[in-house]
Design an enzyme around this catalytic site. Structure first.
Site, PDB file in Angstrom:
ATOM      1  N   GLU A   1       0.848  -1.203   0.000  1.00 45.13           N
ATOM      2  CA  GLU A   1       0.000   0.000   0.000  1.00 45.13           C
ATOM      3  C   GLU A   1       0.873   1.238   0.000  1.00 45.13           C
ATOM      4  O   GLU A   1       2.090   1.156   0.261  1.00 45.13           O
ATOM      5  CB  GLU A   1      -0.959  -0.012   1.203  1.00 45.13           C
ATOM      6  CG  GLU A   1      -2.107  -0.983   0.989  1.00 45.13           C
ATOM      7  CD  GLU A   1      -3.148  -0.996   2.103  1.00 45.13           C
ATOM      8  OE1 GLU A   1      -3.068  -0.146   3.000  1.00 45.13           O
ATOM      9  OE2 GLU A   1      -4.032  -1.864   2.055  1.00 45.13           O
TER      10      GLU A   1
ATOM     11  N   ARG B   1      -2.233   9.383   8.870  1.00 47.39           N
ATOM     12  CA  ARG B   1      -2.039   7.967   9.203  1.00 47.39           C
ATOM     13  C   ARG B   1      -1.518   7.184   8.010  1.00 47.39           C
ATOM     14  O   ARG B   1      -2.027   7.307   6.897  1.00 47.39           O
ATOM     15  CB  ARG B   1      -3.368   7.363   9.655  1.00 47.39           C
ATOM     16  CG  ARG B   1      -3.305   5.893   9.988  1.00 47.39           C
ATOM     17  CD  ARG B   1      -4.673   5.396  10.393  1.00 47.39           C
ATOM     18  NE  ARG B   1      -5.606   5.512   9.301  1.00 47.39           N
ATOM     19  CZ  ARG B   1      -6.000   4.505   8.542  1.00 47.39           C
ATOM     20  NH1 ARG B   1      -5.559   3.282   8.762  1.00 47.39           N
ATOM     21  NH2 ARG B   1      -6.876   4.693   7.573  1.00 47.39           N
TER      22      ARG B   1
HETATM   23  P1  FAD Z   1     -14.607   0.880  15.415  1.00 44.69           P
HETATM   24  O1  FAD Z   1     -14.191  -0.354  14.748  1.00 44.69           O
HETATM   25  O2  FAD Z   1     -15.256   1.903  14.567  1.00 44.69           O
HETATM   26  O3  FAD Z   1     -15.598   0.474  16.583  1.00 44.69           O
HETATM   27  C1  FAD Z   1     -16.327   1.457  17.291  1.00 44.69           C
HETATM   28  C2  FAD Z   1     -17.405   0.773  18.094  1.00 44.69           C
HETATM   29  O4  FAD Z   1     -18.019   1.705  18.953  1.00 44.69           O
HETATM   30  C3  FAD Z   1     -18.519   0.193  17.256  1.00 44.69           C
HETATM   31  O5  FAD Z   1     -18.861  -1.051  17.797  1.00 44.69           O
HETATM   32  C4  FAD Z   1     -19.659   1.192  17.439  1.00 44.69           C
HETATM   33  O6  FAD Z   1     -20.929   0.651  17.255  1.00 44.69           O
HETATM   34  C5  FAD Z   1     -19.432   1.587  18.872  1.00 44.69           C
HETATM   35  N1  FAD Z   1     -20.024   2.872  19.260  1.00 44.69           N
HETATM   36  C6  FAD Z   1     -19.913   4.076  18.638  1.00 44.69           C
HETATM   37  N2  FAD Z   1     -20.605   5.007  19.322  1.00 44.69           N
HETATM   38  C7  FAD Z   1     -21.155   4.387  20.391  1.00 44.69           C
HETATM   39  C8  FAD Z   1     -21.996   4.800  21.442  1.00 44.69           C
HETATM   40  N3  FAD Z   1     -22.432   6.053  21.560  1.00 44.69           N
HETATM   41  N4  FAD Z   1     -22.400   3.884  22.359  1.00 44.69           N
HETATM   42  C9  FAD Z   1     -22.003   2.591  22.273  1.00 44.69           C
HETATM   43  N5  FAD Z   1     -21.203   2.144  21.279  1.00 44.69           N
HETATM   44  C10 FAD Z   1     -20.784   3.027  20.350  1.00 44.69           C
HETATM   45  N6  FAD Z   1      -7.638   0.380   8.836  1.00 44.69           N
HETATM   46  C11 FAD Z   1      -6.635  -0.498   8.618  1.00 44.69           C
HETATM   47  O7  FAD Z   1      -5.693  -0.575   9.417  1.00 44.69           O
HETATM   48  N7  FAD Z   1      -6.656  -1.288   7.502  1.00 44.69           N
HETATM   49  C12 FAD Z   1      -7.653  -1.248   6.589  1.00 44.69           C
HETATM   50  O8  FAD Z   1      -7.636  -1.987   5.616  1.00 44.69           O
HETATM   51  C13 FAD Z   1      -8.712  -0.331   6.808  1.00 44.69           C
HETATM   52  N8  FAD Z   1      -9.727  -0.238   5.911  1.00 44.69           N
HETATM   53  C14 FAD Z   1     -10.803   0.554   6.216  1.00 44.69           C
HETATM   54  C15 FAD Z   1     -11.907   0.543   5.364  1.00 44.69           C
HETATM   55  C16 FAD Z   1     -13.028   1.276   5.685  1.00 44.69           C
HETATM   56  C17 FAD Z   1     -14.216   1.266   4.765  1.00 44.69           C
HETATM   57  C18 FAD Z   1     -13.053   2.054   6.870  1.00 44.69           C
HETATM   58  C19 FAD Z   1     -14.251   2.861   7.225  1.00 44.69           C
HETATM   59  C20 FAD Z   1     -11.940   2.096   7.697  1.00 44.69           C
HETATM   60  C21 FAD Z   1     -10.814   1.341   7.389  1.00 44.69           C
HETATM   61  N9  FAD Z   1      -9.703   1.323   8.215  1.00 44.69           N
HETATM   62  C22 FAD Z   1      -8.683   0.454   7.968  1.00 44.69           C
HETATM   63  C23 FAD Z   1      -9.714   2.056   9.494  1.00 44.69           C
HETATM   64  C24 FAD Z   1     -10.033   1.067  10.629  1.00 44.69           C
HETATM   65  O9  FAD Z   1     -11.013   0.165  10.195  1.00 44.69           O
HETATM   66  C25 FAD Z   1     -10.528   1.769  11.870  1.00 44.69           C
HETATM   67  O10 FAD Z   1      -9.736   2.877  12.172  1.00 44.69           O
HETATM   68  C26 FAD Z   1     -10.499   0.818  13.064  1.00 44.69           C
HETATM   69  O11 FAD Z   1     -11.132  -0.382  12.729  1.00 44.69           O
HETATM   70  C27 FAD Z   1     -11.147   1.479  14.253  1.00 44.69           C
HETATM   71  O12 FAD Z   1     -11.339   0.532  15.263  1.00 44.69           O
HETATM   72  P2  FAD Z   1     -12.005   0.983  16.631  1.00 44.69           P
HETATM   73  O13 FAD Z   1     -12.164  -0.253  17.430  1.00 44.69           O
HETATM   74  O14 FAD Z   1     -11.271   2.109  17.190  1.00 44.69           O
HETATM   75  O15 FAD Z   1     -13.426   1.571  16.192  1.00 44.69           O
HETATM   76  C1  SIN Z   2      -7.783   0.747   2.281  1.00 49.38           C
HETATM   77  O1  SIN Z   2      -7.925  -0.479   2.210  1.00 49.38           O
HETATM   78  O2  SIN Z   2      -7.498   1.476   1.333  1.00 49.38           O
HETATM   79  C2  SIN Z   2      -7.956   1.370   3.607  1.00 49.38           C
HETATM   80  C3  SIN Z   2      -6.788   1.069   4.430  1.00 49.38           C
HETATM   81  C4  SIN Z   2      -6.722   1.981   5.602  1.00 49.38           C
HETATM   82  O3  SIN Z   2      -7.530   2.879   5.747  1.00 49.38           O
HETATM   83  O4  SIN Z   2      -5.799   1.797   6.399  1.00 49.38           O
END
Ligand code: FAD
Ligand code: SIN
Length: 528
Positions: A113, A372
């Site tokens: 990437e 990032r």
């Molecule tokens: P999240 O996974 O977003 O989890 C948040 C949780 O909090 C959820 O369960 C939600 O329901 C809950 N929540 C929110 N508000 C409340 C509330 N008020 N009360 C109770 N619960 C609540 N990163 C990578 O490293 N590699 C990738 O390939 C990648 N691809 C991505 C593709 C997409 C489409 C997206 C959107 C993001 C991608 N990212 C990727 C970024 C990465 O997925 C996220 O930054 C990471 O998964 C965040 O994890 P988290 O546990 O912090 O939050």
């Molecule tokens: C992607 O797969 O392009 C998203 C990866 C990331 O947000 O880290």
């Protein structure tokens, strides 16, 4: 009505699940409250994969260097070192727990990437890495008898007593009523706020609730101006902005304008694999130059069987819109994707508010700096989720659960009770303003106008969740106005250069407004 538990984790993405597993190790009771069904999160939709040092031609220093370069001078070097060195350990642990990354002949496959100097991206089911993370972590958490996960339990505020976070107020999905839950510590893992923008790759749950709750409770927020826009979200009328992973460009995808011309050579010598902020701004410039609302991602030079196998979800999703990714140029444009800023934490997930810990996208640990590096955030959730869990357990080993009904809890300035669901009209208006005035390219006038409109909206009679949403928008816009330079994900057309004197973090607090800090880690900063 109130309840007690040893620990509360809010959110069930990678950070929340990993934190809960850590907390449950010592037999503590852990209540995981999550807003929607357990799997609904940014984690679930992660495509490209997880960056990790596991191949022979790679090492921690190289991963560290790539992360620091992407972060444009604002990473905390210790946080980055922690991420890359501990990352390998936690990924190996996840493999032991049953996650299935893609392999060939038994050997792990490594993807490429942007801005990574090595092929170091592990992926699962081609382009469904996040869903495999969620599956394996939910299975592991499910094996812990003391973890109690409640879906559809929306949390709206923190309970503060004598300056310490002692619990949360959430909506009980069974009683359909507000309820208080008390614990020795709360770990905020609510993810990012991509939904602040009209166009986003994030699912509807990503409204940044945890950031707003922590801010109202008195915790410091850092670097809120830094928002990452992903360059290639599918851009079709009336369809959601489905992500077309950067790995597609990693495999040879090319960006073309409406005339079928490859345009990245005019903008950056790293072409389609330049850092995300540069590719996103180049696309905006090309759309303006050619008077179009999108450009095209062209995968047609690649073999259809390869594409079907490597990107099965994208292949199938595009097919539902009548697009064959091996034959049709795919209309794309940038969309908000990731928040670099968030709740300021130390390297153990401690926020500046005693009793409140945080991990994952909701935080600002200093790992990502101003931008990032792709695929570093699943790793961050894993590493810092585990660390936050460990620290919360250790720090509170001598505590008792604060008894419920501790007088009148301070619920934050605007929390006079749980409001109704966020008003669609407020949300739509804020999202449009954020997109048009606080977006990929900003300037003083646009930011001032945005802030003025947010003040007007905030003056209305809003539900708690609407107030949280507009407050978050104000935090991003205020920090973006404050930072008079361009760096990483923050681009000011009136201050297009990066300046050494701005190599500082923005810090926002409810009672003191905006200030700067030379270090992200507040323990280091205070020791200076
Ligand atoms: P999240 O996974 O977003 O989890 C948040 C949780 O909090 C959820 O369960 C939600 O329901 C809950 N929540 C929110 N508000 C409340 C509330 N008020 N009360 C109770 N619960 C609540 N990163 C990578 O490293 N590699 C990738 O390939 C990648 N691809 C991505 C593709 C997409 C489409 C997206 C959107 C993001 C991608 N990212 C990727 C970024 C990465 O997925 C996220 O930054 C990471 O998964 C965040 O994890 P988290 O546990 O912090 O939050
Ligand atoms: C992607 O797969 O392009 C998203 C990866 C990331 O947000 O880290």
């Amino acid at each position: 009505m109130s309840l007690e538990t040893d620990f509360i984790v809010i959110g069930s993405g990678v950070a929340g699940l990993r934190a809960s597993i850590e907390l449950a190790k010592g037999g503590a009771s852990v209540a995981v409250l999550t807003k929607d069904k357990a799997s609904e999160s940014n984690t679930e939709y992660a495509q490209g994969g997880v960056a990790v040092v596991l191949s022979e031609d790679d090492n921690a220093e190289l991963h560290e260097d790539d992360t620091l370069v992407a972060g444009a001078g604002l990473c905390d070097p210790l946080a980055v070192e922690t991420l890359v060195t501990e990352g390998t350990k936690y990924i190996k642990e996840l493999i032991d727990w049953g996650i299935e990354f893609d392999r060939e002949g038994g050997k792990l496959l490594m993807g490429q990437e942007a801005a990574h100097s090595r092929r170091r991206i592990l992926h699962a089911h081609g382009d469904s890495t996040g869903a495999e993370f969620v599956r394996s972590l939910i299975a592991r958490a499910g094996a812990e008898k003391t973890i109690n996960l409640t879906p559809f339990a929306n949390t709206e505020s923190l309970i503060i007593n004598n300056g310490i976070c002692v619990g949360v107020r959430f909506r009980d999905p069974v009683l359909r009523a507000p309820r208080e839950l008390y614990a020795k510590a709360v770990i905020m893992c609510t993810g990012g706020a991509g939904q602040l923008y009209m166009h986003t790759t994030n699912p509807p749950v990503a409204t940044g609730d945890g950031m707003a709750m922590a801010y109202f409770a008195g915790a410091e927020m850092a670097d809120m101006e830094f928002v990452q826009f992903h360059p290639t979200a599918l851009d079709l009328e009336k369809a959601p902005r489905f992500l077309l992973t950067e790995a597609m460009r990693g495999e040879g995808g090319i960006l073309k304008n409406k005339y079928g011309e490859r345009f990245m050579p005019h903008y950056d010598e790293r072409l389609e694999l330049a850092p995300r902020d540069i590719v996103s701004r180049s696309i905006v410039a090309e759309m303006r130059r050619t008077g179009t609302r999108n450009v095209f991602l062209d995968m047609t030079a690649l073999d259809e069987d390869f594409l079907k196998h490597r990107f099965p979800k994208i292949y199938a999703t595009c097919a539902t819109f009548g697009l064959n990714i091996a034959k049709d140029p795919l209309p794309v444009s940038p969309a908000s994707h990731y928040c670099m800023g968030g709740i300021r934490t130390d390297l153990w997930g401690r926020s500046t508010l005693p009793g409140l810990y945080a991990a994952g996208e909701v935080t600002c640990t200093g790992v990502h700096g101003a931008n990032r590096l792709a695929s570093n955030s699943l790793l961050e959730g894993l590493v810092f989720g585990a660390r936050a869990g460990e620290a919360a357990a250790k720090d509170s080993s001598e505590f008792r659960v604060p008894s419920s009904g501790l007088g009148t809890p301070k619920l934050g300035t605007w929390n006079s009770g749980l409001g109704t669901a966020m008003s669609t009209a407020v949300k739509k208006r804020v999202k449009r303003i954020m997109w048009e005035r606080v977006g990929i390219i900003r300037d003083r006038d646009s930011l001032r106008r945005a802030l003025k409109e947010f003040e007007q909206i905030a003056a209305g009679n809003l539900s708690t969740s609407s107030r949280n949403f507009v407050t978050l928008a104000k935090l991003v816009a205020s920090a973006a106005l404050w930072r008079e330079e361009s760096r990483g994900g923050h681009f000011r057309s009136d201050f297009p250069e990066q300046h050494e004197e701005w190599r500082v973090h923005s810090i926002q607090r409810l009672d003191t407004g905006i200030s700067s800090a030379s270090q992200m880690n507040f323990d280091t900063a205070r020791a200076e």
